[in-house]
Design a protein around this motif. Sequence first.
Motif, PDB file in Angstrom:
ATOM      1  N   GLN A  32       0.996  -1.052  -0.163  1.00 15.47           N
ATOM      2  CA  GLN A  32      -0.049   0.109  -0.110  1.00 15.47           C
ATOM      3  C   GLN A  32       0.983   1.395  -0.125  1.00 15.47           C
ATOM      4  O   GLN A  32       1.826   1.237   0.725  1.00 15.47           O
ATOM      5  N   VAL A  33       0.396   2.302  -0.702  1.00 13.51           N
ATOM      6  CA  VAL A  33       1.222   3.451  -0.893  1.00 13.51           C
ATOM      7  C   VAL A  33       0.502   4.596  -0.223  1.00 13.51           C
ATOM      8  O   VAL A  33      -0.707   4.711  -0.652  1.00 13.51           O
ATOM      9  N   GLN A  34       1.110   5.370   0.412  1.00 15.98           N
ATOM     10  CA  GLN A  34       0.494   6.533   1.008  1.00 15.98           C
ATOM     11  C   GLN A  34       1.404   7.706   0.712  1.00 15.98           C
ATOM     12  O   GLN A  34       2.645   7.833   0.644  1.00 15.98           O
ATOM     13  N   LEU A  35       0.635   8.846   0.466  1.00 15.56           N
ATOM     14  CA  LEU A  35       1.155  10.375   0.172  1.00 15.56           C
ATOM     15  C   LEU A  35       0.680  11.070   1.579  1.00 15.56           C
ATOM     16  O   LEU A  35      -0.457  11.446   1.470  1.00 15.56           O
ATOM     17  N   VAL A  36       1.550  11.684   2.166  1.00 15.21           N
ATOM     18  CA  VAL A  36       1.252  12.487   3.175  1.00 15.21           C
ATOM     19  C   VAL A  36       1.726  13.970   3.011  1.00 15.21           C
ATOM     20  O   VAL A  36       2.953  14.208   2.967  1.00 15.21           O
ATOM     21  N   GLU A  37       0.880  15.077   2.937  1.00 17.04           N
ATOM     22  CA  GLU A  37       1.179  16.288   2.634  1.00 17.04           C
ATOM     23  C   GLU A  37       1.351  17.194   3.998  1.00 17.04           C
ATOM     24  O   GLU A  37       0.628  16.800   4.984  1.00 17.04           O
ATOM     25  N   SER A  38       2.187  17.993   3.923  1.00 18.39           N
ATOM     26  CA  SER A  38       2.183  19.183   5.158  1.00 18.39           C
ATOM     27  C   SER A  38       2.538  20.483   4.778  1.00 18.39           C
ATOM     28  O   SER A  38       3.083  20.692   3.625  1.00 18.39           O
ATOM     29  N   GLY A  39       2.253  21.360   5.440  1.00 19.72           N
ATOM     30  CA  GLY A  39       2.626  22.701   5.175  1.00 19.72           C
ATOM     31  C   GLY A  39       1.547  23.815   4.837  1.00 19.72           C
ATOM     32  O   GLY A  39       2.095  25.138   4.381  1.00 19.72           O
ATOM     33  N   GLY A  40       0.527  23.557   4.579  1.00 19.84           N
ATOM     34  CA  GLY A  40      -0.413  24.469   4.149  1.00 19.84           C
ATOM     35  C   GLY A  40      -1.070  25.440   5.344  1.00 19.84           C
ATOM     36  O   GLY A  40      -0.599  25.235   6.197  1.00 19.84           O
ATOM     37  N   GLY A  41      -1.719  26.402   5.029  1.00 22.03           N
ATOM     38  CA  GLY A  41      -2.283  27.300   5.964  1.00 22.03           C
ATOM     39  C   GLY A  41      -2.507  28.650   5.191  1.00 22.03           C
ATOM     40  O   GLY A  41      -2.773  28.802   4.220  1.00 22.03           O
ATOM     41  N   LEU A  42      -2.674  29.653   6.163  1.00 22.61           N
ATOM     42  CA  LEU A  42      -3.186  31.107   5.826  1.00 22.61           C
ATOM     43  C   LEU A  42      -2.037  32.078   5.788  1.00 22.61           C
ATOM     44  O   LEU A  42      -1.344  31.848   6.907  1.00 22.61           O
ATOM     45  N   VAL A  43      -1.824  32.692   4.804  1.00 27.84           N
ATOM     46  CA  VAL A  43      -0.737  33.667   4.665  1.00 27.84           C
ATOM     47  C   VAL A  43      -1.352  34.790   4.051  1.00 27.84           C
ATOM     48  O   VAL A  43      -2.180  34.832   3.268  1.00 27.84           O
ATOM     49  N   GLN A  44      -0.688  36.131   4.391  1.00 32.86           N
ATOM     50  CA  GLN A  44      -0.968  37.222   3.732  1.00 32.86           C
ATOM     51  C   GLN A  44      -0.414  37.206   2.326  1.00 32.86           C
ATOM     52  O   GLN A  44       0.873  36.699   2.052  1.00 32.86           O
ATOM     53  N   ALA A  45      -0.739  38.051   1.672  1.00 34.99           N
ATOM     54  CA  ALA A  45      -0.356  38.358   0.204  1.00 34.99           C
ATOM     55  C   ALA A  45       1.072  38.782   0.257  1.00 34.99           C
ATOM     56  O   ALA A  45       1.554  39.521   1.109  1.00 34.99           O
ATOM     57  N   GLY A  46       2.026  38.098  -0.461  1.00 32.84           N
ATOM     58  CA  GLY A  46       3.300  38.601  -0.455  1.00 32.84           C
ATOM     59  C   GLY A  46       4.257  37.598   0.323  1.00 32.84           C
ATOM     60  O   GLY A  46       5.246  37.589   0.332  1.00 32.84           O
ATOM     61  N   GLY A  47       3.295  36.760   1.128  1.00 31.09           N
ATOM     62  CA  GLY A  47       4.302  36.183   2.008  1.00 31.09           C
ATOM     63  C   GLY A  47       4.500  34.645   1.240  1.00 31.09           C
ATOM     64  O   GLY A  47       4.540  34.265   0.200  1.00 31.09           O
ATOM     65  N   SER A  48       5.181  33.713   2.270  1.00 34.59           N
ATOM     66  CA  SER A  48       5.410  32.548   1.631  1.00 34.59           C
ATOM     67  C   SER A  48       5.105  31.464   2.605  1.00 34.59           C
ATOM     68  O   SER A  48       4.679  31.575   3.879  1.00 34.59           O
ATOM     69  N   LEU A  49       5.077  30.258   2.013  1.00 35.55           N
ATOM     70  CA  LEU A  49       4.561  28.963   2.489  1.00 35.55           C
ATOM     71  C   LEU A  49       5.514  27.707   1.750  1.00 35.55           C
ATOM     72  O   LEU A  49       5.922  27.890   0.706  1.00 35.55           O
ATOM     73  N   ARG A  50       5.603  26.747   2.577  1.00 39.93           N
ATOM     74  CA  ARG A  50       6.350  25.639   1.835  1.00 39.93           C
ATOM     75  C   ARG A  50       5.590  24.294   2.373  1.00 39.93           C
ATOM     76  O   ARG A  50       5.153  24.189   3.234  1.00 39.93           O
ATOM     77  N   LEU A  51       5.459  23.755   0.917  1.00 41.40           N
ATOM     78  CA  LEU A  51       4.584  22.512   1.113  1.00 41.40           C
ATOM     79  C   LEU A  51       5.545  21.270   1.058  1.00 41.40           C
ATOM     80  O   LEU A  51       6.444  21.208   0.351  1.00 41.40           O
ATOM     81  N   SER A  52       5.302  19.962   1.853  1.00 37.40           N
ATOM     82  CA  SER A  52       6.038  18.977   1.894  1.00 37.40           C
ATOM     83  C   SER A  52       5.191  17.766   1.603  1.00 37.40           C
ATOM     84  O   SER A  52       4.015  17.814   1.926  1.00 37.40           O
TER      85      SER A  52
END
Length: 121
Positions: free
Chosen positions: A1-21
């Motif tokens: 069985q294969v699983q993909l687990v994501e993390s890193g989303g959220g709320l940010v103001q315009a011009g900001g940064s986020l990192r998804l993994s």
Amino acid sequence: QVQLVESGGGLVQAGGSLRLSCAASGSIFSIDAMGWYRQALGKQREQVAITTTIGSTNYADSVKGRFTISRDNAKNTVSLQMNSLKPEDTAVYYCAALGLLGYNMRRSDYWGQGTQVTVSS
């Protein structure tokens, strides 16, 4: 069985940064390509960025110069660094493992559960 687990989303103001993994786990022999797709409310899912085993990458025109995808083939992980975020980047972001070859020697595409990214103006 294969699983993909994501993390890193959220709320940010315009011009900001986020990192998804995203980490793929399970009986994995190889993965042709890993990447990120997104789906905004009322719109179709679109490809954001994708990278192959040999390191070639492709970005949607709307994110070029702002997003950077990176992959660790040995760990079956992929990340998306998102800078200069805009309200129009708001969407559910999905990790994808395309052409995943399992130990059963079958090749399939796998998707994560999605992570919400919201960019406020």
